[in-house]
Design a protein around this motif. Structure first.
Motif, PDB file in Angstrom:
ATOM      1  N   LEU A   1       2.675   6.430  -8.857  1.00 20.19           N
ATOM      2  CA  LEU A   1       1.474   5.604  -8.795  1.00 20.19           C
ATOM      3  C   LEU A   1       0.226   6.449  -8.593  1.00 20.19           C
ATOM      4  CD1 LEU A   1       2.997   2.647  -6.813  1.00 20.19           C
ATOM      5  CD2 LEU A   1       1.778   2.424  -8.987  1.00 20.19           C
ATOM      6  N   LEU A   2      -0.857   5.988  -9.212  1.00 25.26           N
ATOM      7  CA  LEU A   2      -2.148   6.654  -9.149  1.00 25.26           C
ATOM      8  C   LEU A   2      -3.155   5.727  -8.487  1.00 25.26           C
ATOM      9  CD1 LEU A   2      -2.169   7.863 -12.871  1.00 25.26           C
ATOM     10  CD2 LEU A   2      -1.574   9.235 -10.861  1.00 25.26           C
ATOM     11  N   PRO A   3      -4.205   6.286  -7.905  1.00 25.45           N
ATOM     12  CA  PRO A   3      -5.231   5.407  -7.313  1.00 25.45           C
ATOM     13  C   PRO A   3      -5.783   4.387  -8.318  1.00 25.45           C
ATOM     14  CG  PRO A   3      -5.544   7.643  -6.542  1.00 25.45           C
ATOM     15  CD  PRO A   3      -4.459   7.701  -7.583  1.00 25.45           C
ATOM     16  N   GLU A   4      -5.849   4.756  -9.577  1.00 19.99           N
ATOM     17  CA  GLU A   4      -6.367   3.816 -10.578  1.00 19.99           C
ATOM     18  C   GLU A   4      -5.400   2.685 -10.901  1.00 19.99           C
ATOM     19  OE1 GLU A   4      -6.303   7.170 -10.759  1.00 19.99           O
ATOM     20  OE2 GLU A   4      -5.882   7.848 -12.817  1.00 19.99           O
ATOM     21  N   ASP A   5      -4.210   2.708 -10.337  1.00 20.34           N
ATOM     22  CA  ASP A   5      -3.284   1.591 -10.478  1.00 20.34           C
ATOM     23  C   ASP A   5      -3.577   0.493  -9.457  1.00 20.34           C
ATOM     24  OD1 ASP A   5      -0.685   3.984 -11.073  1.00 20.34           O
ATOM     25  OD2 ASP A   5      -1.704   2.747 -12.576  1.00 20.34           O
TER      26      ASP A   5
ATOM     27  N   GLY B   1      -0.331 -13.709  -8.041  1.00 26.04           N
ATOM     28  CA  GLY B   1      -0.618 -12.283  -7.927  1.00 26.04           C
ATOM     29  C   GLY B   1      -0.098 -11.653  -6.648  1.00 26.04           C
ATOM     30  N   THR B   2       0.087 -10.351  -6.727  1.00 27.47           N
ATOM     31  CA  THR B   2       0.452  -9.554  -5.557  1.00 27.47           C
ATOM     32  C   THR B   2      -0.386  -8.283  -5.602  1.00 27.47           C
ATOM     33  OG1 THR B   2       2.309  -8.577  -4.320  1.00 27.47           O
ATOM     34  CG2 THR B   2       2.405  -8.402  -6.727  1.00 27.47           C
ATOM     35  N   ARG B   3      -0.872  -7.878  -4.452  1.00 29.71           N
ATOM     36  CA  ARG B   3      -1.840  -6.773  -4.429  1.00 29.71           C
ATOM     37  C   ARG B   3      -1.132  -5.430  -4.284  1.00 29.71           C
ATOM     38  NH1 ARG B   3      -7.047  -6.891  -4.016  1.00 29.71           N
ATOM     39  NH2 ARG B   3      -7.038  -9.093  -3.389  1.00 29.71           N
ATOM     40  N   VAL B   4      -1.601  -4.490  -5.070  1.00 35.55           N
ATOM     41  CA  VAL B   4      -1.112  -3.106  -5.010  1.00 35.55           C
ATOM     42  C   VAL B   4      -2.289  -2.201  -4.707  1.00 35.55           C
ATOM     43  CG1 VAL B   4      -0.133  -1.184  -6.344  1.00 35.55           C
ATOM     44  CG2 VAL B   4       0.820  -3.490  -6.585  1.00 35.55           C
ATOM     45  N   THR B   5      -2.148  -1.395  -3.664  1.00 36.01           N
ATOM     46  CA  THR B   5      -3.192  -0.445  -3.289  1.00 36.01           C
ATOM     47  C   THR B   5      -2.587   0.951  -3.237  1.00 36.01           C
ATOM     48  OG1 THR B   5      -4.313  -2.127  -1.970  1.00 36.01           O
ATOM     49  CG2 THR B   5      -4.919   0.176  -1.575  1.00 36.01           C
ATOM     50  N   VAL B   6      -3.183   1.862  -3.981  1.00 35.99           N
ATOM     51  CA  VAL B   6      -2.695   3.238  -4.024  1.00 35.99           C
ATOM     52  C   VAL B   6      -3.799   4.139  -3.500  1.00 35.99           C
ATOM     53  CG1 VAL B   6      -1.695   5.064  -5.439  1.00 35.99           C
ATOM     54  CG2 VAL B   6      -1.322   2.668  -6.059  1.00 35.99           C
ATOM     55  N   SER B   7      -3.506   4.861  -2.445  1.00 35.09           N
ATOM     56  CA  SER B   7      -4.493   5.752  -1.841  1.00 35.09           C
ATOM     57  C   SER B   7      -4.242   7.194  -2.270  1.00 35.09           C
ATOM     58  CB  SER B   7      -4.456   5.633  -0.323  1.00 35.09           C
ATOM     59  OG  SER B   7      -3.161   5.932   0.160  1.00 35.09           O
ATOM     60  N   SER B   8      -5.332   7.940  -2.334  1.00 35.02           N
ATOM     61  CA  SER B   8      -5.210   9.350  -2.774  1.00 35.02           C
ATOM     62  C   SER B   8      -4.922  10.267  -1.600  1.00 35.02           C
ATOM     63  CB  SER B   8      -6.497   9.777  -3.465  1.00 35.02           C
ATOM     64  OG  SER B   8      -7.597   9.595  -2.606  1.00 35.02           O
TER      65      SER B   8
ATOM     66  N   SER C   1       0.846  -1.188   0.000  1.00 32.73           N
ATOM     67  CA  SER C   1       0.000   0.000   0.000  1.00 32.73           C
ATOM     68  C   SER C   1       0.883   1.240   0.000  1.00 32.73           C
ATOM     69  CB  SER C   1      -0.897   0.000   1.234  1.00 32.73           C
ATOM     70  OG  SER C   1      -1.772  -1.096   1.223  1.00 32.73           O
ATOM     71  N   VAL C   2       0.600   2.154  -0.900  1.00 31.05           N
ATOM     72  CA  VAL C   2       1.346   3.409  -0.986  1.00 31.05           C
ATOM     73  C   VAL C   2       0.376   4.550  -1.259  1.00 31.05           C
ATOM     74  CG1 VAL C   2       3.476   2.354  -1.817  1.00 31.05           C
ATOM     75  CG2 VAL C   2       1.764   3.127  -3.462  1.00 31.05           C
ATOM     76  N   GLN C   3       0.854   5.741  -1.037  1.00 30.38           N
ATOM     77  CA  GLN C   3       0.060   6.919  -1.390  1.00 30.38           C
ATOM     78  C   GLN C   3       0.327   7.290  -2.843  1.00 30.38           C
ATOM     79  OE1 GLN C   3       0.973   9.942   1.597  1.00 30.38           O
ATOM     80  NE2 GLN C   3      -0.906   9.351   2.684  1.00 30.38           N
ATOM     81  N   ALA C   4      -0.612   8.006  -3.410  1.00 27.03           N
ATOM     82  CA  ALA C   4      -0.448   8.466  -4.782  1.00 27.03           C
ATOM     83  C   ALA C   4       0.861   9.233  -4.926  1.00 27.03           C
ATOM     84  CB  ALA C   4      -1.621   9.354  -5.179  1.00 27.03           C
ATOM     85  N   GLY C   5       1.547   8.968  -6.010  1.00 29.64           N
ATOM     86  CA  GLY C   5       2.848   9.565  -6.243  1.00 29.64           C
ATOM     87  C   GLY C   5       4.010   8.711  -5.776  1.00 29.64           C
ATOM     88  N   GLY C   6       3.698   7.666  -5.038  1.00 26.28           N
ATOM     89  CA  GLY C   6       4.735   6.789  -4.529  1.00 26.28           C
ATOM     90  C   GLY C   6       5.189   5.766  -5.557  1.00 26.28           C
TER      91      GLY C   6
END
Length: 121
Positions: free
Chosen positions: A84-88, A114-121, A11-16
């Motif tokens: 990274l963007l939330p839509e990623d 698979g591996t999960r990627v979560t991008v928060s705004s 999990s990362v924030q947008a732009g990460g």
């Protein structure tokens, strides 16, 4: 036994940034086109990037932000994801395939879990 194991999600924030890795075994990965796909909830699995020998392919949505490469460790392929963007946000899958349209899931014979990627705004 053929295996593809993805690591590096999180999990990362947008732009990460995140770096995904796919470790393969049981087949000669340099004989195959290696691809990264992703699937968001309720959506179809879509192609993100692929590499065969030194030729790379990218979806328009990730060009300039993602980079696919063969890993420094033998039999691995990596996906560096920047800006990274939330839509990623999605489950990301590694796959090995042959000839044919690189974006087509039917062209790939072997898949990881698979591996999960979560991008928060």
């Amino acid at each position: 036994q053929v295996q593809l194991v993805e690591t590096g999600g999180g999990s990362v924030q947008a732009g990460g940034s995140l770096r995904l890795s796919c470790t393969t075994s049981g087949f000669r990965y340099d004989f195959y086109r290696m691809g990264w796909f992703r699937q968001a909830p309720g959506m179809e699995r879509e192609a993100v990037a692929a590499i065969y020998q030194d030729i790379t392919y990218y979806a328009d949505s990730v060009k300039g932000r993602f980079t696919i490469s063969k890993g420094s460790v033998k039999n691995t392929v990596s996906l560096q994801m920047n800006d990274l963007l939330p839509e990623d946000t999605a489950m990301y899958y590694c796959a090995a395939g042959g000839d044919g349209p690189w974006k087509s899931t039917s062209q790939y014979s072997f898949w990881g879990q698979g591996t999960r990627v979560t991008v928060s705004s």
